[in-house]
Write a protein that holds these residues in place. Structure first.
Motif, PDB file in Angstrom:
ATOM      1  N   ASN A  96       0.601  -1.180   0.029  1.00 58.85           N
ATOM      2  CA  ASN A  96      -0.094   0.157   0.020  1.00 58.85           C
ATOM      3  C   ASN A  96       0.890   1.135   0.087  1.00 58.85           C
ATOM      4  O   ASN A  96       0.459   2.344  -0.833  1.00 58.85           O
ATOM      5  CB  ASN A  96      -0.893   0.061   1.122  1.00 58.85           C
ATOM      6  CG  ASN A  96      -2.233  -0.816   0.934  1.00 58.85           C
ATOM      7  OD1 ASN A  96      -2.488  -1.087  -0.091  1.00 58.85           O
ATOM      8  ND2 ASN A  96      -2.824  -1.146   2.244  1.00 58.85           N
ATOM      9  N   THR A  97       2.016   1.186   0.688  1.00 57.73           N
ATOM     10  CA  THR A  97       2.790   2.421   0.787  1.00 57.73           C
ATOM     11  C   THR A  97       3.410   2.632  -0.578  1.00 57.73           C
ATOM     12  O   THR A  97       3.519   3.848  -0.843  1.00 57.73           O
ATOM     13  CB  THR A  97       3.743   2.365   1.844  1.00 57.73           C
ATOM     14  OG1 THR A  97       3.230   1.621   3.065  1.00 57.73           O
ATOM     15  CG2 THR A  97       4.612   3.447   2.370  1.00 57.73           C
ATOM     16  N   ALA A  98       4.059   1.584  -1.038  1.00 55.90           N
ATOM     17  CA  ALA A  98       4.642   1.596  -2.305  1.00 55.90           C
ATOM     18  C   ALA A  98       3.608   2.265  -3.451  1.00 55.90           C
ATOM     19  O   ALA A  98       3.959   3.140  -4.146  1.00 55.90           O
ATOM     20  CB  ALA A  98       5.046   0.319  -2.847  1.00 55.90           C
ATOM     21  N   ALA A  99       2.258   1.854  -3.497  1.00 57.91           N
ATOM     22  CA  ALA A  99       1.292   2.149  -4.297  1.00 57.91           C
ATOM     23  C   ALA A  99       1.256   3.690  -4.278  1.00 57.91           C
ATOM     24  O   ALA A  99       1.025   4.417  -5.209  1.00 57.91           O
ATOM     25  CB  ALA A  99       0.061   1.304  -4.230  1.00 57.91           C
ATOM     26  N   HIS A 100       0.956   3.959  -3.062  1.00 63.02           N
ATOM     27  CA  HIS A 100       0.647   5.510  -2.699  1.00 63.02           C
ATOM     28  C   HIS A 100       1.807   6.243  -2.919  1.00 63.02           C
ATOM     29  O   HIS A 100       1.617   7.403  -3.639  1.00 63.02           O
ATOM     30  CB  HIS A 100       0.668   5.441  -1.141  1.00 63.02           C
ATOM     31  CG  HIS A 100       0.134   6.971  -0.601  1.00 63.02           C
ATOM     32  ND1 HIS A 100      -0.867   7.377  -0.838  1.00 63.02           N
ATOM     33  CD2 HIS A 100       0.910   7.810   0.098  1.00 63.02           C
ATOM     34  CE1 HIS A 100      -1.224   8.716  -0.397  1.00 63.02           C
ATOM     35  NE2 HIS A 100       0.137   9.008  -0.051  1.00 63.02           N
ATOM     36  N   ASP A 102       4.053   5.582  -5.593  1.00 62.71           N
ATOM     37  CA  ASP A 102       4.096   5.631  -6.868  1.00 62.71           C
ATOM     38  C   ASP A 102       3.059   6.732  -7.397  1.00 62.71           C
ATOM     39  O   ASP A 102       3.414   7.372  -8.302  1.00 62.71           O
ATOM     40  CB  ASP A 102       3.563   4.424  -7.521  1.00 62.71           C
ATOM     41  CG  ASP A 102       4.710   3.318  -7.593  1.00 62.71           C
ATOM     42  OD1 ASP A 102       5.900   3.694  -7.074  1.00 62.71           O
ATOM     43  OD2 ASP A 102       4.782   2.338  -8.024  1.00 62.71           O
ATOM     44  N   SER A 103       1.890   6.686  -6.853  1.00 64.86           N
ATOM     45  CA  SER A 103       0.724   7.532  -7.382  1.00 64.86           C
ATOM     46  C   SER A 103       1.092   9.083  -7.086  1.00 64.86           C
ATOM     47  O   SER A 103       0.700  10.048  -7.855  1.00 64.86           O
ATOM     48  CB  SER A 103      -0.638   7.104  -6.869  1.00 64.86           C
ATOM     49  OG  SER A 103      -0.739   7.350  -5.503  1.00 64.86           O
ATOM     50  N   SER A 104       1.819   9.186  -5.759  1.00 67.96           N
ATOM     51  CA  SER A 104       2.278  10.457  -5.520  1.00 67.96           C
ATOM     52  C   SER A 104       3.462  11.190  -6.563  1.00 67.96           C
ATOM     53  O   SER A 104       3.222  12.105  -6.999  1.00 67.96           O
ATOM     54  CB  SER A 104       2.895  10.575  -4.167  1.00 67.96           C
ATOM     55  OG  SER A 104       1.958  10.070  -3.228  1.00 67.96           O
ATOM     56  N   SER A 105       4.206  10.086  -6.984  1.00 70.71           N
ATOM     57  CA  SER A 105       5.313  10.364  -7.769  1.00 70.71           C
ATOM     58  C   SER A 105       4.966  10.858  -9.212  1.00 70.71           C
ATOM     59  O   SER A 105       5.811  11.375 -10.112  1.00 70.71           O
ATOM     60  CB  SER A 105       6.382   9.426  -7.773  1.00 70.71           C
ATOM     61  OG  SER A 105       5.848   8.187  -8.472  1.00 70.71           O
ATOM     62  N   MET A 106       3.695  10.099  -9.766  1.00 69.94           N
ATOM     63  CA  MET A 106       3.068  10.418 -10.892  1.00 69.94           C
ATOM     64  C   MET A 106       2.858  11.901 -11.093  1.00 69.94           C
ATOM     65  O   MET A 106       2.930  12.465 -12.020  1.00 69.94           O
ATOM     66  CB  MET A 106       1.903   9.637 -11.266  1.00 69.94           C
ATOM     67  CG  MET A 106       2.159   8.227 -11.061  1.00 69.94           C
ATOM     68  SD  MET A 106       2.770   7.251 -12.425  1.00 69.94           S
ATOM     69  CE  MET A 106       1.128   7.070 -13.301  1.00 69.94           C
ATOM     70  N   LYS A 107       2.304  12.444  -9.897  1.00 72.71           N
ATOM     71  CA  LYS A 107       1.899  13.841  -9.893  1.00 72.71           C
ATOM     72  C   LYS A 107       3.146  14.660  -9.934  1.00 72.71           C
ATOM     73  O   LYS A 107       4.128  14.506  -9.330  1.00 72.71           O
ATOM     74  CB  LYS A 107       1.105  14.160  -8.792  1.00 72.71           C
ATOM     75  CG  LYS A 107      -0.454  13.488  -8.824  1.00 72.71           C
ATOM     76  CD  LYS A 107      -1.230  13.887  -7.538  1.00 72.71           C
ATOM     77  CE  LYS A 107      -2.446  12.956  -7.532  1.00 72.71           C
ATOM     78  NZ  LYS A 107      -2.818  12.489  -6.226  1.00 72.71           N
ATOM     79  N   PRO A 108       3.213  15.764 -10.607  1.00 71.82           N
ATOM     80  CA  PRO A 108       4.262  16.743 -10.759  1.00 71.82           C
ATOM     81  C   PRO A 108       4.614  17.293  -9.118  1.00 71.82           C
ATOM     82  O   PRO A 108       3.721  17.472  -8.468  1.00 71.82           O
ATOM     83  CB  PRO A 108       3.815  17.954 -11.649  1.00 71.82           C
ATOM     84  CG  PRO A 108       2.451  18.001 -11.550  1.00 71.82           C
ATOM     85  CD  PRO A 108       1.776  16.397 -11.363  1.00 71.82           C
TER      86      PRO A 108
END
Lengths: 273, 273
Positions: free
Chosen positions: A261-265, A267-273
């Motif tokens: 879950n932390t990794a997924a979070h 990842d999704s955070s790093s997708m955003k600028p």
């Protein structure tokens, strides 16, 4: 404490706010604040005050209701009365019995009313209403419990109050689980959760698992998975691996799921600028 | 609803308040307000919100406690069970009896537990613990009461709940007074005070006097002395003069004392510029 922010002053007799053009005075704490720290308008402040008063009145009413409904425990009456079975009209006794039946002095019976037991516990209800041995003999044996815990348990059924330490909370939670006294179980669980720390987390986790205390289980598990690096060195961990390895597996599964879950979070955070 | 007071606008990104120099936005109702209508600072708003949350949690806890302590009434059980005396473990019955002993059908007995009656009423306690006739026979006769009122009375002792209309509130207040059930008396009195109006004020005043309901007495008396010009024409007044003239004297005394106080207040006000 908020400091004064006045920088200039201007007379403004119409307003009750401070006359400085940039600061106002809080109706509640009487401190000055700037526009940045503005909270509510006066109307909402007054409404909130009324609501608070109403809630406090409701609490008073409920407390009076609790005091009225709270039963005199036959254990309290014990002290003031001559005989336990006489004027309290008790019609059943509970006896703490250890399974070995050998060690220790015979337990003092705890007097009670069938009507109270039946009203508080579905298990006692089934036991006493169905003409089982306990109903006929007027004696209920409770195994694996100390006299003190049994006394507190019965007292809680009358008063909804108990004096807890960690041992007593565990003992009462076990009884509450066994006799399906939900209110007591929640009360003990809340207490035990408030006492959770790293030192008792593994024991608490195992205990919560065994007695189906969901909230305590989750809190303990979260404490453990936050400290995985220290876990395997703990004595309680090593014992748990011996005694109930499935519980250890559940710890690792929870840890893994947390990592994913932390990794997924991330990842999704790093997708955003 | 408060209207928008914006007159000019200025960009002020630091603040969450509205950027207009003279208006702010209330955190609670989201309306705009001017400095004149300012209530609290943000810190106090947040504290007040926390307090409200805490009070609400306390209310939830108390409600759960009431639900736990609330007894199943043997009258509820009546409906679901086969026999009234069997599985409820009741050990006493209450019977409504009219003093004349002639009119009406014999009343249905209302089953109860001595332990509950003793716990809720000092009068039942004295009656049942002291080996009086009622304790031996297991039958308590309650005079001058309807079956419905008696049933509601007993139900209240188990549940702290009653379904009231004005007649029932009066009947239960009388029983509560007689058996010293303070919580029920306060409950009925509160209900009756909420129903007070000019039409029932004289009756209520006499009733409150007779049954020692202080708050109801004061409220009724205040209603009456506010309407003295209409009082002497009332049928209830004329009856009260006949039946209990001392109560009428007390009305006049209260009226006189009110007049004196009002005059004194006016005098002291007129002294000030």
């Amino acid at each position: 404490m908020r400091g004064h922010l006045c920088t200039a002053s201007r007379v403004d007799t119409e307003c009750e706010t401070d006359s400085d053009s940039e600061t106002m005075r809080c109706i509640s704490c009487k401190e000055y604040y700037s526009r940045c720290d503005a909270g509510t308008c006066k109307e909402c402040y007054e409404e909130a005050s009324d609501t608070e008063e109403e809630l406090k009145r409701e609490i008073e009413d409920l407390k009076a209701k609790v005091a009225f409904l709270r039963f005199w425990s036959p254990l309290d009456l014990h002290i003031t009365h001559r005989s336990p079975a006489g004027p309290c009209f008790t019609d059943v006794v509970l006896i703490a019995s250890s399974d070995d039946g050998l060690i220790g002095t015979p337990s003092v019976p705890v007097p009670a009313h069938k009507a109270v037991l039946v009203s508080r516990s579905p298990v006692f209800k089934a036991m006493l209403e169905n003409e089982m041995e306990e109903s006929r003999s007027g004696t209920i044996k409770i195994s694996d419990v100390s006299y003190d815990a049994l006394r507190s348990f019965v007292n809680y059924l009358y008063t909804a109050e108990a004096c807890l330490d960690e041992q007593m909370a565990c003992d009462l939670l076990v009884l509450a689980e066994k006799y399906e006294v939900k209110h007591l179980k929640a009360y003990c669980e809340k207490f035990l959760v408030s006492k959770l720390n790293w030192d008792n987390s593994v024991m608490s986790y195992a205990f919560a698992h065994q007695h189906n205390a969901k909230h305590m289980l989750e809190t303990a598990l979260s404490l453990i998975t936050d400290n995985m690096d220290k876990l395997t060195k703990r004595k309680e961990y090593i014992e748990l691996v011996e005694e109930d390895p499935r519980l250890v597996v559940e710890i690792y599964e929870a840890y893994l799921s947390k990592q994913v879950n932390t990794a997924a979070h991330k990842d999704s955070s790093s997708m955003k600028p």
